[in-house]
Design a protein around this motif. Structure first.
Motif, PDB file in Angstrom:
ATOM      1  N   LEU A   1      60.908  80.611  -4.517  1.00 58.94           N
ATOM      2  CA  LEU A   1      60.488  81.131  -5.911  1.00 58.94           C
ATOM      3  C   LEU A   1      60.729  79.794  -6.791  1.00 58.94           C
ATOM      4  O   LEU A   1      59.708  79.647  -7.724  1.00 58.94           O
ATOM      5  CB  LEU A   1      61.183  82.260  -6.383  1.00 58.94           C
ATOM      6  N   THR A   2      61.885  79.349  -6.669  1.00 57.76           N
ATOM      7  CA  THR A   2      62.074  78.293  -7.790  1.00 57.76           C
ATOM      8  C   THR A   2      61.449  77.138  -7.367  1.00 57.76           C
ATOM      9  O   THR A   2      60.967  76.402  -8.367  1.00 57.76           O
ATOM     10  CB  THR A   2      63.689  77.823  -7.598  1.00 57.76           C
TER      11      THR A   2
ATOM     12  N   ARG B   1      56.200  79.867 -15.947  1.00 58.30           N
ATOM     13  CA  ARG B   1      57.676  80.070 -16.290  1.00 58.30           C
ATOM     14  C   ARG B   1      58.713  80.408 -15.421  1.00 58.30           C
ATOM     15  O   ARG B   1      59.884  79.958 -15.229  1.00 58.30           O
ATOM     16  CB  ARG B   1      57.951  80.934 -17.754  1.00 58.30           C
ATOM     17  N   SER B   2      58.147  81.497 -14.487  1.00 56.80           N
ATOM     18  CA  SER B   2      59.137  81.964 -13.614  1.00 56.80           C
ATOM     19  C   SER B   2      58.749  82.900 -12.594  1.00 56.80           C
ATOM     20  O   SER B   2      57.479  83.416 -12.840  1.00 56.80           O
ATOM     21  CB  SER B   2      60.238  83.050 -14.222  1.00 56.80           C
ATOM     22  N   MET B   3      59.077  83.185 -11.482  1.00 56.32           N
ATOM     23  CA  MET B   3      58.508  83.988 -10.604  1.00 56.32           C
ATOM     24  C   MET B   3      59.720  85.129 -10.031  1.00 56.32           C
ATOM     25  O   MET B   3      60.925  84.799 -10.106  1.00 56.32           O
ATOM     26  CB  MET B   3      58.122  83.391  -9.173  1.00 56.32           C
ATOM     27  N   PHE B   4      58.990  86.297  -9.660  1.00 51.83           N
ATOM     28  CA  PHE B   4      60.265  87.059  -9.161  1.00 51.83           C
ATOM     29  C   PHE B   4      59.796  88.011  -8.156  1.00 51.83           C
ATOM     30  O   PHE B   4      58.517  88.270  -7.930  1.00 51.83           O
ATOM     31  CB  PHE B   4      61.025  88.009 -10.522  1.00 51.83           C
TER      32      PHE B   4
ATOM     33  N   SER C   1      63.409  83.465  -9.941  1.00 49.69           N
ATOM     34  CA  SER C   1      63.632  82.089  -9.734  1.00 49.69           C
ATOM     35  C   SER C   1      64.492  81.355 -10.867  1.00 49.69           C
ATOM     36  O   SER C   1      64.863  80.443 -10.562  1.00 49.69           O
ATOM     37  CB  SER C   1      62.267  81.491  -9.801  1.00 49.69           C
ATOM     38  N   ARG C   2      64.795  82.051 -11.948  1.00 47.05           N
ATOM     39  CA  ARG C   2      65.668  81.597 -12.966  1.00 47.05           C
ATOM     40  C   ARG C   2      66.687  82.306 -13.477  1.00 47.05           C
ATOM     41  O   ARG C   2      67.747  81.796 -13.499  1.00 47.05           O
ATOM     42  CB  ARG C   2      64.467  81.139 -14.216  1.00 47.05           C
ATOM     43  N   ALA C   3      66.561  83.406 -13.589  1.00 48.17           N
ATOM     44  CA  ALA C   3      67.497  84.502 -14.414  1.00 48.17           C
ATOM     45  C   ALA C   3      68.162  85.470 -13.267  1.00 48.17           C
ATOM     46  O   ALA C   3      67.458  86.027 -12.559  1.00 48.17           O
ATOM     47  CB  ALA C   3      67.171  85.073 -15.360  1.00 48.17           C
TER      48      ALA C   3
END
Length: 299
Positions: free
Chosen positions: A99-100, A110-113, A125-127
């Protein structure tokens, strides 16, 4: 009696003709200049419509390609899931790394989850502080839980944690036996999309925007922070103008700044998105008005 010519008499006879000749000359000039000016005005407006049509096509194709890149990232996760035995999850480190990595490959994401079959966030991917939270009330989860929707492009959603407006792209995750395993989601932020518009010349009062089919504003140049996520009343007008086609051109007045603009709107591929490029009519005709003022002013 003198037989010398009477110059005074001849002068008085010619004098009344001078104004008439002047008026005739002006009429002749106007008969030539006015049609040329009108032709110039028509050509300026035509050229503006061509410009909006070309820019709208470029932005539509660019946006469609960008969505396809993000969809490819989502599909990578989908394919990974389909290869796993039913009920088995990939290792946390492997999936988080995937994901990252995919997030870093796209300038729009911005991000994937990943949400599990109950809508609970399992990977991000981030938080990491959002793991375990439920997002089962979100449409981008429910649409996949209830069927195979393919690529789903959400409406604009205000983030619960950040308060920012986002748009979600998502796909269903299936177990090897075809049962529902969850959802993989990519989060797009409006300001990242707006960077594509930054270098385009649309004049002092031109406008570019991307909107959802439900009317919500996704991205805009020039940017108006308070307008992102708001419903644009003109969307219904644009959709009616496009009908069953992919585009429409015409003239309209903005609901935000009340500027009269010449526009072209295009649907973005199969996504529920519309891109619009509009040039200010006043800007388009500025050069023509200076020319008209010069010629008419010297008469």
């Amino acid at each position: 009696m003198s037989d010398s010519p009477d110059f005074g008499t001849h002068t008085r006879r010619r004098a009344p003709m001078l104004p008439a000749i002047g008026v005739l000359r002006i009429a002749v000039v106007l008969a030539i200049v006015v049609p040329l000016l009108l032709l110039g005005r028509t050509e300026a407006l035509r050229a503006a419509h061509v410009t909006t049509a070309n820019l709208a096509r470029v932005l539509e194709e660019q946006t469609d390609r960008s969505l396809a890149v993000v969809d490819a990232h989502l599909s990578t996760v989908v394919d990974l899931w389909a290869q796993l035995p039913a009920g088995q999850w990939p290792s946390a480190s492997r999936l988080r790394g995937l994901l990252t990595g995919k997030t870093g490959e796209s300038s729009y994401v911005r991000s994937m989850f990943v949400l599990d079959a109950g809508g609970v966030m399992m990977f991000h991917s981030r938080a990491q502080d959002v793991l375990g939270r439920s997002f089962s009330d979100r449409a981008y989860f429910q649409v996949h839980r209830d069927g195979n929707a393919g690529l789903y492009v959400s409406e604009m959603i205000r983030g619960r944690l950040t308060g920012r407006w986002n748009m979600m792209l998502s796909r269903r995750l299936n177990n090897a036996d075809g049962s529902f395993a969850g959802v993989v989601v990519a989060l797009l932020e409006p300001d990242w999309l707006e960077r594509d518009y930054a270098d385009l010349d649309i004049g002092p009062n031109g406008l570019i925007n991307l909107r959802h089919a439900n009317g919500q504003l996704v991205a805009r140049k020039p940017r108006l922070d308070d307008s992102i996520g708001q419903v644009l009343p003109s969307t219904a007008f644009l959709q009616k103008a496009m009908g069953s086609t992919d585009s429409a051109s015409g003239e309209y007045e903005s609901t935000f700044d009340h500027v009269q603009r010449l526009y072209t709107a295009r649907r973005v591929g199969n996504a529920p998105l519309i891109v619009l490029v509009a040039l200010s009519k006043q800007d388009v005709l500025a050069s023509w008005r200076r020319t008209a003022d010069f010629y008419l002013g010297v008469m």
